[in-house]
Design a protein around this motif. Structure first.
Motif, PDB file in Angstrom:
ATOM      1  N   GLU A  18     -12.873 -34.298  26.694  1.00  0.00           N
ATOM      2  CA  GLU A  18     -12.510 -35.021  25.476  1.00  0.00           C
ATOM      3  C   GLU A  18     -13.323 -36.313  25.340  1.00  0.00           C
ATOM      4  O   GLU A  18     -13.773 -36.671  24.244  1.00  0.00           O
ATOM      5  CB  GLU A  18     -11.015 -35.341  25.490  1.00  0.00           C
ATOM      6  N   LEU A  19     -13.488 -37.021  26.466  1.00  0.00           N
ATOM      7  CA  LEU A  19     -14.238 -38.272  26.441  1.00  0.00           C
ATOM      8  C   LEU A  19     -15.709 -38.030  26.110  1.00  0.00           C
ATOM      9  O   LEU A  19     -16.334 -38.809  25.373  1.00  0.00           O
ATOM     10  CB  LEU A  19     -14.097 -39.000  27.780  1.00  0.00           C
ATOM     11  N   PHE A  20     -16.263 -36.928  26.636  1.00  0.00           N
ATOM     12  CA  PHE A  20     -17.654 -36.610  26.307  1.00  0.00           C
ATOM     13  C   PHE A  20     -17.804 -36.269  24.832  1.00  0.00           C
ATOM     14  O   PHE A  20     -18.772 -36.686  24.173  1.00  0.00           O
ATOM     15  CB  PHE A  20     -18.163 -35.460  27.174  1.00  0.00           C
ATOM     16  N   GLU A  21     -16.844 -35.530  24.296  1.00  0.00           N
ATOM     17  CA  GLU A  21     -16.881 -35.212  22.867  1.00  0.00           C
ATOM     18  C   GLU A  21     -16.793 -36.492  22.037  1.00  0.00           C
ATOM     19  O   GLU A  21     -17.458 -36.623  20.996  1.00  0.00           O
ATOM     20  CB  GLU A  21     -15.729 -34.270  22.497  1.00  0.00           C
ATOM     21  N   SER A  22     -15.986 -37.442  22.517  1.00  0.00           N
ATOM     22  CA  SER A  22     -15.891 -38.726  21.817  1.00  0.00           C
ATOM     23  C   SER A  22     -17.229 -39.461  21.859  1.00  0.00           C
ATOM     24  O   SER A  22     -17.632 -40.112  20.880  1.00  0.00           O
ATOM     25  CB  SER A  22     -14.796 -39.589  22.452  1.00  0.00           C
ATOM     26  N   ALA A  23     -17.915 -39.362  22.999  1.00  0.00           N
ATOM     27  CA  ALA A  23     -19.234 -39.995  23.122  1.00  0.00           C
ATOM     28  C   ALA A  23     -20.206 -39.401  22.105  1.00  0.00           C
ATOM     29  O   ALA A  23     -20.981 -40.123  21.464  1.00  0.00           O
ATOM     30  CB  ALA A  23     -19.771 -39.823  24.540  1.00  0.00           C
ATOM     31  N   LEU A  24     -20.150 -38.090  21.928  1.00  0.00           N
ATOM     32  CA  LEU A  24     -21.014 -37.437  20.951  1.00  0.00           C
ATOM     33  C   LEU A  24     -20.670 -37.881  19.523  1.00  0.00           C
ATOM     34  O   LEU A  24     -21.557 -38.081  18.689  1.00  0.00           O
ATOM     35  CB  LEU A  24     -20.892 -35.914  21.064  1.00  0.00           C
ATOM     36  N   GLU A  25     -19.373 -38.033  19.253  1.00  0.00           N
ATOM     37  CA  GLU A  25     -18.952 -38.470  17.922  1.00  0.00           C
ATOM     38  C   GLU A  25     -19.469 -39.873  17.620  1.00  0.00           C
ATOM     39  O   GLU A  25     -19.953 -40.151  16.513  1.00  0.00           O
ATOM     40  CB  GLU A  25     -17.425 -38.436  17.831  1.00  0.00           C
ATOM     41  N   VAL A  26     -19.360 -40.744  18.611  1.00  0.00           N
ATOM     42  CA  VAL A  26     -19.845 -42.109  18.428  1.00  0.00           C
ATOM     43  C   VAL A  26     -21.366 -42.106  18.259  1.00  0.00           C
ATOM     44  O   VAL A  26     -21.921 -42.821  17.420  1.00  0.00           O
ATOM     45  CB  VAL A  26     -19.436 -42.995  19.620  1.00  0.00           C
ATOM     46  N   ALA A  27     -22.044 -41.276  19.065  1.00  0.00           N
ATOM     47  CA  ALA A  27     -23.506 -41.207  18.986  1.00  0.00           C
ATOM     48  C   ALA A  27     -23.970 -40.730  17.621  1.00  0.00           C
ATOM     49  O   ALA A  27     -25.063 -41.085  17.166  1.00  0.00           O
ATOM     50  CB  ALA A  27     -24.038 -40.282  20.076  1.00  0.00           C
ATOM     51  N   ALA A  28     -23.128 -39.946  16.965  1.00  0.00           N
ATOM     52  CA  ALA A  28     -23.496 -39.427  15.646  1.00  0.00           C
ATOM     53  C   ALA A  28     -23.504 -40.516  14.581  1.00  0.00           C
ATOM     54  O   ALA A  28     -24.052 -40.325  13.491  1.00  0.00           O
ATOM     55  CB  ALA A  28     -22.527 -38.318  15.234  1.00  0.00           C
ATOM     56  N   GLU A  29     -22.945 -41.672  14.891  1.00  0.00           N
ATOM     57  CA  GLU A  29     -22.845 -42.743  13.908  1.00  0.00           C
ATOM     58  C   GLU A  29     -24.143 -43.513  13.721  1.00  0.00           C
ATOM     59  O   GLU A  29     -24.344 -44.144  12.686  1.00  0.00           O
ATOM     60  CB  GLU A  29     -21.720 -43.712  14.305  1.00  0.00           C
ATOM     61  N   SER A  30     -24.995 -43.522  14.741  1.00  0.00           N
ATOM     62  CA  SER A  30     -26.247 -44.287  14.616  1.00  0.00           C
ATOM     63  C   SER A  30     -27.312 -43.730  15.542  1.00  0.00           C
ATOM     64  O   SER A  30     -27.008 -43.142  16.589  1.00  0.00           O
ATOM     65  CB  SER A  30     -26.016 -45.766  14.939  1.00  0.00           C
ATOM     66  N   ASP A  31     -28.555 -43.936  15.132  1.00  0.00           N
ATOM     67  CA  ASP A  31     -29.680 -43.477  15.945  1.00  0.00           C
ATOM     68  C   ASP A  31     -29.737 -44.226  17.270  1.00  0.00           C
ATOM     69  O   ASP A  31     -30.077 -43.647  18.302  1.00  0.00           O
ATOM     70  CB  ASP A  31     -30.985 -43.687  15.173  1.00  0.00           C
ATOM     71  N   ALA A  32     -29.370 -45.510  17.251  1.00  0.00           N
ATOM     72  CA  ALA A  32     -29.397 -46.307  18.484  1.00  0.00           C
ATOM     73  C   ALA A  32     -28.413 -45.761  19.509  1.00  0.00           C
ATOM     74  O   ALA A  32     -28.734 -45.606  20.694  1.00  0.00           O
ATOM     75  CB  ALA A  32     -29.068 -47.768  18.161  1.00  0.00           C
ATOM     76  N   GLU A  33     -27.195 -45.464  19.040  1.00  0.00           N
ATOM     77  CA  GLU A  33     -26.193 -44.884  19.953  1.00  0.00           C
ATOM     78  C   GLU A  33     -26.678 -43.535  20.495  1.00  0.00           C
ATOM     79  O   GLU A  33     -26.516 -43.234  21.680  1.00  0.00           O
ATOM     80  CB  GLU A  33     -24.871 -44.693  19.210  1.00  0.00           C
ATOM     81  N   SER A  34     -27.279 -42.729  19.629  1.00  0.00           N
ATOM     82  CA  SER A  34     -27.758 -41.401  20.048  1.00  0.00           C
ATOM     83  C   SER A  34     -28.796 -41.510  21.160  1.00  0.00           C
ATOM     84  O   SER A  34     -28.702 -40.824  22.189  1.00  0.00           O
ATOM     85  CB  SER A  34     -28.392 -40.670  18.859  1.00  0.00           C
TER      86      SER A  34
END
Length: 399
Positions: A120-136
């Motif tokens: 679940e935490l990894f999926e959350s990381a992917l969701e957050v990463a989808a918000e910006s190129d920097a996070e990705s």
């Protein structure tokens, strides 16, 4: 340095302003340098009690706790850090991103054998990463450093899918995805799809062509590469050099794998139409025409290469020999041979070429004149042959 820092703390006496937190933090860093990890934890705890919203201190405390196996403490610190980061507008302001912290929390949960929560935490990381190129990109870097290739493939795929059009897609990320799928995840068919995507993004990349063709060959799917290459040839018109190179690649691939010589010739001929000065393409066509026994095609190609000024007198002798095979091009053949003799008089070779030409065209005056000229330079058999042929066609002229 330690003495100076202790003096600063003593000066604060019992007061605990925020300015005191960095002093404890730097004392912790000194403790880590000398290997006193327990003491470093004490100093970091003191720093976080004074300034619980300092991301740098929280991150160091979380990492130290994680590395020492104090997973509950590490989780608390990472969650506190995540709360701080959520309040910030710039995802890179604190040197660590929310996606990276969520990934760390997933790692802690995994070590605690809480696998569902880790997922679940990894999926959350992917969701957050989808918000910006920097996070990705920061999440991808963290996954790369961990050797978490399945996660890296998902993160790369997610970023690529977010792109609105081909012009926005990341060629380097596509290449990394292809390599990750093939080299680390043993999914070569998916890797081939990624390599084909990379070719669409950058049709002129030699590296991408070679990698894609190599993998396609390994999978027995060269036809997929050829199909994509045909599509690229169809859609790429400029720059001319790239368009020509694509047709040349298609011709070379068809020759190497398909054996479709006629289709290969068509591809090479189109390459020459687009870029007439490509000596490499002309050389390839010369070889193919020779295989096909196409003297006219070989002569055209050789003449084009000579016109580029990249050929020696040897090419002129070859061109003369080829053009003597057709009655239509006898004059052109004589021109080529005369030029070859001017550049480099190789009389043995000229005599052999003219002997065959005289047999093929016994009434052509220019052929006989050149043959006689060679004969009078030390080749009596050629001279006799010439005079005999003249006598047979016009006896009065010989006498």
């Amino acid at each position: 340095a330690r003495t100076m820092l202790r003096t600063i703390i003593d000066d604060f006496a019992g007061r605990r302003p925020k300015e005191r937190a960095p002093v404890h933090y730097h004392l912790a860093r000194l403790d880590l340098v000398v290997g006193d990890r327990p003491r470093a934890l004490v100093e970091l705890d003191a720093a976080t009690r004074i300034d619980p919203a300092n991301p740098e201190i929280l991150k160091t405390l979380a990492e130290l706790s994680r590395d020492d196996g104090q997973l509950d403490r590490a989780e608390r610190s990472y969650r506190a850090l995540l709360t701080v980061l959520r309040r910030q507008d710039d995802p890179l302001a604190s040197g660590v991103t929310r996606a990276e912290v969520l990934l760390e929390l997933a790692g802690v949960a995994e070590r605690q054998e809480q696998h569902e929560r880790a997922t679940e935490l990894f999926e959350s990381a992917l969701e957050v990463a989808a918000e910006s190129d920097a996070e990705s990109r920061r999440l991808e870097r963290a996954l790369r450093e961990r050797g978490s290739f399945a996660g890296l493939a998902r993160a790369l795929s997610q970023r690529l899918q977010r792109s609105k059009g081909a012009e926005e897609r990341d060629f380097d990320a596509t290449v990394e995805l292809a390599r990750t799928l093939d080299e680390h995840l043993a999914t070569p068919e998916a890797a081939l799809d990624a390599w084909l995507d990379a070719l669409r993004l950058r049709p002129g990349s030699t590296m991408a062509h070679e990698a894609c063709l190599s993998l396609a060959e390994r999978l027995g799917l060269v036809s997929r590469y050829v199909e994509e290459l045909r599509a690229l040839c169809h859609t790429t018109e400029k720059p001319a050099k790239l368009a020509s190179e694509l047709h040349q690649r298609l011709g070379a691939t068809l020759l190497r794998f398909g054996g479709d010589v006629r289709a290969a010739v068509a591809a090479y001929e189109r390459a020459i139409e687009i870029e007439p000065t490509s000596n490499e393409t002309l050389e390839a066509l010369d070889v193919i025409y020779e295989r096909l026994g196409d003297d006219a095609g070989q002569a055209r190609t050789l003449a084009a290469r000579i016109s580029l000024g990249k050929e020696s007198s040897d090419a002129l002798y070859r061109l003369a020999q080829l053009r003597y095979k057709s009655k239509v091009t006898v004059d052109d053949a004589c021109d080529a041979l005369e030029e070859a003799l001017e550049r480099e008089p190789i009389l043995d070779r000229a005599e052999s070429i003219l002997r065959q030409a005289a047999e093929a065209h016994p009434t052509e005056e220019r052929v006989l004149a050149l043959y006689e000229r060679i004969g009078r330079q030390g080749y009596p058999r050629a001279l006799v042959d010439t005079l005999t042929r003249r006598w047979l066609t016009a006896p009065s002229e010989v006498y």
